[in-house]
Design an enzyme around this catalytic site. Structure first.
Site, short mmCIF file in Angstrom:
data_model
loop_
_atom_site.label_atom_id
_atom_site.label_comp_id
_atom_site.label_asym_id
_atom_site.label_seq_id
_atom_site.Cartn_x
_atom_site.Cartn_y
_atom_site.Cartn_z
N SER A 19 0.87 -1.19 0.00
CA SER A 19 0.00 0.00 0.00
C SER A 19 0.89 1.23 0.00
CB SER A 19 -0.86 -0.02 1.27
OG SER A 19 -1.40 1.27 1.53
N TYR B 24 -1.73 -1.22 10.08
CA TYR B 24 -1.82 -1.64 8.67
C TYR B 24 -0.60 -1.14 7.88
CZ TYR B 24 -3.64 -1.72 3.84
OH TYR B 24 -3.80 -1.91 2.49
#
Ligand code: NAP
Length: 244
Positions: free
Chosen positions: A138, A151
């Site tokens: 990401s 995350y």
């Protein structure tokens, strides 16, 4: 001739979103694919689009026995494993103070440990075919992002373990790279962000839109292909320039 004629891939989290687009693209270009996930229904839907080339098995990447079973299933179905795409992920957004133990464990176990176990168990197959791994992270891995420490930290770990393993496994001919998506319209995004948030992020993105699963799949397929034969240990952002 397709780019993936004679190649076999395993795509984790291949029943929905980005993983689904990767699996469909790989099969469209001549390859054979196994998709995994915890829910069988979306996996069967993907498999039904091209049953000759796409097979599925329910498997949780955070469970060691499931990882081994998915790899064995792939080799049993298609006789080899050339490409491992570690795409499945857990994502919970919010202040750290509100994160449950279970949410923190999921992000580390699925995103980091799941990726490592998958690579470890795929290696005997990848090594014998000069195969490759594409890990999906990401843009938050490289940008300090509030409300996403667990995350984003887990994705940063995946980017670094990719570089370490690219050096470790390069001599055996195995390549490892990363695609880091920006905001992409998938069930994961819809679960974490409302329409207003999506529109605001699109307005801050240099290319002024959100990505599609196919946008991200294109980058993954390139890195999985022989066109990327000289590329290893790299992170390619597929984000419309979001993190610039
Ligand atoms: N969408 C975005 O904006 C965005 C941005 C940056 C990065 N990414 C990354 O892109 C990748 C794909 O996400 P997506 O956006 O396409 O979301 P998605 O549609 O929700 O896909 C995630 C997939 O992972 C599977 N999965 C989750 N936990 C699993 C587990 N423990 N074992 C096996 N499979 C599991 C899910 O299926 P089951 O629930 O059935 O297991 C689902 O099919 C992820 O790595 C994500 O972090 C997405």
């Amino acid at each position: 001739m397709g780019r993936f004629d004679g190649k076999v891939a395993l795509v984790t989290g291949g029943g929905t979103g980005i993983g689904r687009a990767i699996a469909l693209g790989f099969a469209e270009e001549g390859g054979k694919v196994v998709v995994t996930g915890r829910r069988i229904d979306p996996l069967q839907e993907v498999s039904a689009t091209n049953p000759e080339r796409i097979r599925c098995v329910a498997a949780d990447v955070s469970r060691g026995e499931d990882v081994k079973r998915a790899i064995a299933f792939t080799v049993e179905q298609f006789g080899a494993l050339d490409v491992l795409v570690n795409n499945a992920a857990a994502c919970t957004m919010g202040p750290l103070a509100n994160m449950s133990d279970d949410a923190l464990s999921a992000m580390l176990d699925v995103n980091v440990k799941g990726t490592l176990m998958g690579i470890r168990d795929a290696l005997p197959h990848l090594g014998s075919r000069r195969g490759c791994v594409v890990n999906v992270t990401s843009v938050t891995a490289g940008a300090a992002t509030p409300m996403m420490a667990a995350y984003a930290g887990s994705k940063a770990a995946v980017e670094h373990l990719t570089r370490c393993l690219a050096v470790e496994l390069g001599p055996s001919g195995v390549r490892l790279n990363v695609v880091a998506p920006g905001m992409t319209l998938t069930p994961m995004l819809e679960a974490n962000m409302d329409r207003q948030g999506i529109d605001q992020t699109a307005a801050h993105t240099p290319l002024r839109r959100v990505g599609t699963p196919e946008d991200v799949a294109e980058a993954v397929l390139f890195l999985a292909s022989d066109q990327a034969a000289w590329i290893t240990g790299q992170v390619v952002q597929s984000s419309g320039g979001l993190s610039l």
